[in-house]
Design an enzyme around this catalytic site. Structure first.
Site, PDB file in Angstrom:
ATOM      1  N   GLU A  92      -9.007  -7.799 -36.329  1.00  0.00           N
ATOM      2  CA  GLU A  92      -8.403  -7.074 -35.206  1.00  0.00           C
ATOM      3  C   GLU A  92      -9.313  -7.093 -33.992  1.00  0.00           C
ATOM      4  O   GLU A  92     -10.453  -7.558 -34.048  1.00  0.00           O
ATOM      5  CB  GLU A  92      -8.064  -5.642 -35.657  1.00  0.00           C
ATOM      6  CG  GLU A  92      -7.019  -5.662 -36.775  1.00  0.00           C
ATOM      7  CD  GLU A  92      -6.527  -4.296 -37.200  1.00  0.00           C
ATOM      8  OE1 GLU A  92      -7.111  -3.260 -36.777  1.00  0.00           O
ATOM      9  OE2 GLU A  92      -5.543  -4.261 -37.968  1.00  0.00           O
TER      10      GLU A  92
ATOM     11  N   CYS B 212      -3.736 -12.229 -37.971  1.00  0.00           N
ATOM     12  CA  CYS B 212      -3.393 -11.880 -39.353  1.00  0.00           C
ATOM     13  C   CYS B 212      -4.201 -12.710 -40.350  1.00  0.00           C
ATOM     14  O   CYS B 212      -4.627 -13.839 -40.056  1.00  0.00           O
ATOM     15  CB  CYS B 212      -1.917 -12.168 -39.615  1.00  0.00           C
ATOM     16  SG  CYS B 212      -0.772 -11.159 -38.705  1.00  0.00           S
TER      17      CYS B 212
ATOM     18  N   GLU C  93      -3.206 -14.351 -42.978  1.00  0.00           N
ATOM     19  CA  GLU C  93      -2.608 -15.627 -43.400  1.00  0.00           C
ATOM     20  C   GLU C  93      -2.951 -16.739 -42.417  1.00  0.00           C
ATOM     21  O   GLU C  93      -3.239 -17.871 -42.812  1.00  0.00           O
ATOM     22  CB  GLU C  93      -1.088 -15.481 -43.509  1.00  0.00           C
ATOM     23  CG  GLU C  93      -0.634 -14.484 -44.562  1.00  0.00           C
ATOM     24  CD  GLU C  93      -0.521 -13.049 -44.056  1.00  0.00           C
ATOM     25  OE1 GLU C  93      -1.238 -12.675 -43.083  1.00  0.00           O
ATOM     26  OE2 GLU C  93       0.266 -12.296 -44.638  1.00  0.00           O
TER      27      GLU C  93
ATOM     28  N   CYS D 244       4.043 -11.819 -41.948  1.00  0.00           N
ATOM     29  CA  CYS D 244       4.859 -11.542 -40.760  1.00  0.00           C
ATOM     30  C   CYS D 244       5.509 -12.840 -40.261  1.00  0.00           C
ATOM     31  O   CYS D 244       5.168 -13.941 -40.696  1.00  0.00           O
ATOM     32  CB  CYS D 244       4.005 -10.907 -39.662  1.00  0.00           C
ATOM     33  SG  CYS D 244       2.960 -12.089 -38.788  1.00  0.00           S
TER      34      CYS D 244
ATOM     35  N   CYS E 124       3.185 -15.552 -38.852  1.00  0.00           N
ATOM     36  CA  CYS E 124       2.450 -16.252 -39.917  1.00  0.00           C
ATOM     37  C   CYS E 124       3.369 -17.228 -40.653  1.00  0.00           C
ATOM     38  O   CYS E 124       2.956 -18.337 -40.999  1.00  0.00           O
ATOM     39  CB  CYS E 124       1.835 -15.263 -40.896  1.00  0.00           C
ATOM     40  SG  CYS E 124       0.408 -14.406 -40.198  1.00  0.00           S
TER      41      CYS E 124
END
Ligand code: THU
Length: 170
Positions: free
Chosen positions: A74, A83, A85, A122, A125
């Site tokens: 983050e 993310c 992934e 998500c 991703c």
């Protein structure tokens, strides 16, 4: 997922079915999948998630047997984070260009509540994973779970992202 390669412009109606497998626990899965998921659990704990307190870990296996890890990273400027992934697939792309990803394991846990339902990747991703799957011309199996409990398996990114946008449209 069952779709044909029909040109969507010519379609009147399209029915898309996805078949996912749901396992009650990780222990039901083959040992190599358990090992990969355990690597994802380890990676998850190293996530940098000071804002969401939601830690995600990803571990992927290449056809060579090598395992590549990712976790969410983050940033105070929120959209600048990434993310787990995508960190994992970009890590693989950087370290092993051209390698085939056979399996991806994803796990998530929150520092605020118990995450007992499987957490799917998500949309962004899925799109990034799709690029790798299309290029390698081999399906990658995706397993995802929460901190414990049920595990969901998709045999291909196509099962999670119908109507993939890929370079053939460009
Ligand atoms: N996150 C992932 O790492 N993977 C996903 O597929 C969904 C969300 C991360 C991004 C962010 O750091 C945190 O989870 C909360 O959205």
């Amino acid at each position: 997922m069952e779709t044909s390669t029909t040109n969507t412009r010519d379609l009147k109606k399209l029915k898309i079915e996805t078949h996912l497998e749901v396992f009650d626990s990780l222990s039901e899965l083959p040992i190599d999948i358990q090992e990969l998921m355990n690597k994802a659990h380890e990676a998850r704990e190293n996530a940098y998630a000071p804002y969401s307190h939601f830690k995600v870990g990803a571990a992927l296996r290449l056809d060579s047997g090598a395992i590549v890890l990712g976790n969410n990273q983050e940033n105070a400027a929120f959209p600048s984070g990434l993310c787990a992934e995508r960190v994992a697939v970009f890590h693989a792309g950087a370290m092993y260009p051209g390698a085939t990803i056979t399996t991806l394991a994803i796990t998530a846990r929150s520092l605020k509540h118990n995450v007992l339902t499987p957490i799917p990747p998500c949309g962004a991703c899925r799109q990034s994973l799709a690029e790798y799957e299309v290029v390698q011309k081999t399906p990658m199996a995706i397993y995802f779970m929460g901190e414990r409990g049920k595990v969901v398996k998709a045999s291909s990114v196509k099962g999670l992202l119908p109507l993939i946008f890929d370079s053939s449209y460009l």
